[in-house]
Design an enzyme around this catalytic site. Sequence first.
Site, PDB file in Angstrom:
ATOM      1  N   GLN A 161       0.797  -1.191   0.023  1.00 20.37           N
ATOM      2  CA  GLN A 161      -0.033   0.087  -0.046  1.00 20.37           C
ATOM      3  C   GLN A 161       1.001   1.136   0.009  1.00 20.37           C
ATOM      4  O   GLN A 161       1.864   1.068   0.218  1.00 20.37           O
ATOM      5  CB  GLN A 161      -1.081   0.035   1.210  1.00 20.37           C
ATOM      6  CG  GLN A 161      -0.226  -0.043   2.603  1.00 20.37           C
ATOM      7  CD  GLN A 161      -1.000  -0.489   3.616  1.00 20.37           C
ATOM      8  OE1 GLN A 161      -2.265  -0.433   3.743  1.00 20.37           O
ATOM      9  NE2 GLN A 161      -0.419  -1.220   4.714  1.00 20.37           N
ATOM     10  N   HIS A 192      -9.131   4.025  19.696  1.00 19.11           N
ATOM     11  CA  HIS A 192      -8.548   2.944  20.408  1.00 19.11           C
ATOM     12  C   HIS A 192      -9.115   2.733  21.780  1.00 19.11           C
ATOM     13  O   HIS A 192      -9.325   1.584  22.070  1.00 19.11           O
ATOM     14  CB  HIS A 192      -6.927   3.287  20.462  1.00 19.11           C
ATOM     15  CG  HIS A 192      -6.238   3.133  19.401  1.00 19.11           C
ATOM     16  ND1 HIS A 192      -5.259   4.235  18.902  1.00 19.11           N
ATOM     17  CD2 HIS A 192      -6.171   2.029  18.377  1.00 19.11           C
ATOM     18  CE1 HIS A 192      -4.708   3.766  17.706  1.00 19.11           C
ATOM     19  NE2 HIS A 192      -5.188   2.753  17.476  1.00 19.11           N
ATOM     20  N   ASP A 216       0.055   0.107  14.164  1.00 20.44           N
ATOM     21  CA  ASP A 216       0.485   1.111  15.172  1.00 20.44           C
ATOM     22  C   ASP A 216       0.678   0.928  16.620  1.00 20.44           C
ATOM     23  O   ASP A 216       1.136   2.092  17.145  1.00 20.44           O
ATOM     24  CB  ASP A 216      -0.683   2.268  14.775  1.00 20.44           C
ATOM     25  CG  ASP A 216      -1.989   2.270  15.052  1.00 20.44           C
ATOM     26  OD1 ASP A 216      -2.164   1.802  16.501  1.00 20.44           O
ATOM     27  OD2 ASP A 216      -2.779   2.374  14.083  1.00 20.44           O
ATOM     28  N   ASP A 268      -0.328 -12.355   6.752  1.00 20.24           N
ATOM     29  CA  ASP A 268      -1.654 -12.358   6.387  1.00 20.24           C
ATOM     30  C   ASP A 268      -2.662 -12.738   7.591  1.00 20.24           C
ATOM     31  O   ASP A 268      -2.323 -14.066   8.183  1.00 20.24           O
ATOM     32  CB  ASP A 268      -2.032 -13.329   5.129  1.00 20.24           C
ATOM     33  CG  ASP A 268      -3.470 -13.293   4.884  1.00 20.24           C
ATOM     34  OD1 ASP A 268      -4.006 -14.122   5.109  1.00 20.24           O
ATOM     35  OD2 ASP A 268      -3.862 -12.356   4.090  1.00 20.24           O
ATOM     36  N   GLY A 269      -3.332 -12.016   7.971  1.00 22.45           N
ATOM     37  CA  GLY A 269      -4.273 -12.423   9.056  1.00 22.45           C
ATOM     38  C   GLY A 269      -5.082 -13.515   8.765  1.00 22.45           C
ATOM     39  O   GLY A 269      -5.624 -14.372   9.896  1.00 22.45           O
ATOM     40  N   ASP A 286      -8.626  -4.677  13.912  1.00 22.90           N
ATOM     41  CA  ASP A 286      -8.010  -3.048  13.811  1.00 22.90           C
ATOM     42  C   ASP A 286      -7.499  -2.855  12.412  1.00 22.90           C
ATOM     43  O   ASP A 286      -6.304  -2.858  12.200  1.00 22.90           O
ATOM     44  CB  ASP A 286      -6.988  -2.882  14.867  1.00 22.90           C
ATOM     45  CG  ASP A 286      -6.699  -1.495  14.890  1.00 22.90           C
ATOM     46  OD1 ASP A 286      -7.536  -0.452  14.373  1.00 22.90           O
ATOM     47  OD2 ASP A 286      -5.652  -1.118  15.601  1.00 22.90           O
ATOM     48  N   PRO A 293      -8.059  -4.000   0.250  1.00 23.95           N
ATOM     49  CA  PRO A 293      -7.341  -5.401   0.478  1.00 23.95           C
ATOM     50  C   PRO A 293      -7.876  -6.219   1.787  1.00 23.95           C
ATOM     51  O   PRO A 293      -7.899  -7.331   1.740  1.00 23.95           O
ATOM     52  CB  PRO A 293      -5.913  -5.422   0.278  1.00 23.95           C
ATOM     53  CG  PRO A 293      -5.720  -3.916  -0.681  1.00 23.95           C
ATOM     54  CD  PRO A 293      -6.812  -3.254   0.078  1.00 23.95           C
TER      55      PRO A 293
END
Length: 421
Positions: A161, A192, A216, A268-269, A286, A293
């Site tokens: 990205q 958050h 982050d 990859d989650g 999150d 994507p």
Amino acid sequence: MEGLHLTADLHDCRCHPALLTDGERLADLCRSTTAAAGLTAVAERWHAFPGLGDGPGGVTGMLLLAESHLAVHTWPERGAVTLDVYVCNVTDDNSGKARDLIGGLQQAFRPGRAQRQQLQRGAAAAPDVRGPDLVLEALDPHSVYGFRFERRLLSLRTPYQQLELLESAQLGRTLRLDGRFMTSERDEFFYHEALVHPAALAHPFPERALILGGGDGGAAEELLKHPSIRRVTIVDLDPDVVDVARHELASIHRGALDDPRVQVLCEDGGAFVRGCDALFDLVLLDLTDPETPAGSLYTREFMGNLRRVLAPGGAIVLHLGAPFFEPGQVRALLADLQHTFGIVAPYGLHVPLYGAYWGFAVASDDLDPLSPSVAEVRTRLERRAIGDLRYYNAPVHEALFALPNFYRELAEPRSPFQHKE
């Protein structure tokens, strides 16, 4: 002269070991990736070093390009690689080709951690460094909002990205991915704290948490305020997001990315969840928005996969988008959650950086986030010694779930809190 200079330091590379020690194999990779990026190699030089002990040594080399150069150095004993790419932009803008080259090489080396830097050289550098620039983002095809930023600190194309780091007096350092605002130093607490604490306080003793995305570190930082948390696993696809956050957004993660209770995986989650045998008390999505994507992680099928990794009494939490500007998306996500889980509790708040009232949901087969009273939430906050909260408190916990009628209607025909038959 005008040009773009890119560097990358790659650590814990998981490529084939020969790629770090075999000069010809490394040269072949660099030649093919350079050609694929549309750049022109005109000469080259490679040198293999003797190894330490019984192992082979590293390789250093360079491709001279018609556009300038590519330099590579490997440290097999460390699993490390450095990359250096410079392209001249006097007659043509080769910046995109340079980003494709360094991104392609980074993908080939498969680093566990990467640090990318870029320097605009010459007259072309000025527009990327100083503003103030008005940066706009669309809420839907008919509405936009935006902020003025005094500085653009970083702009790089990662393998996944476009990443930007902007800065203003109002928002501080602000992370943007593919043209979408993600988080800022000044307002991150809205998002958050709302993502983490409603479910975490409703859970009597959360110990293990999974964050998909969250590179982050802001969600992890909020989770670590709960003393029962023993392990937080962050799975973020893009190592550059983690690296930029670690070095540039410390006021958001406050060291959470390097806390011994936190494991950071850059992969990859979806694949992680499908292959995971562990159970989690909390799973936080999150992620970037469903139209990015990350969209495959918002599907009904994937929600079923998430249900499989929830411990008894566990819950997932995700953001839904803006109920007013994206009603179709919010309605569809709530319907998929209601199909999968026994309890679905939507909630919301205004997030300044997102320009709208923003929807979230807690989904579980056992955990109802509205079961603890205001008094019980206050008691749990005190017992857990959770302070340093700028948005969330006991009365706010209940208020988050007090939905405006237009938002409640998006969960119909089923009640937002109706259990499955």
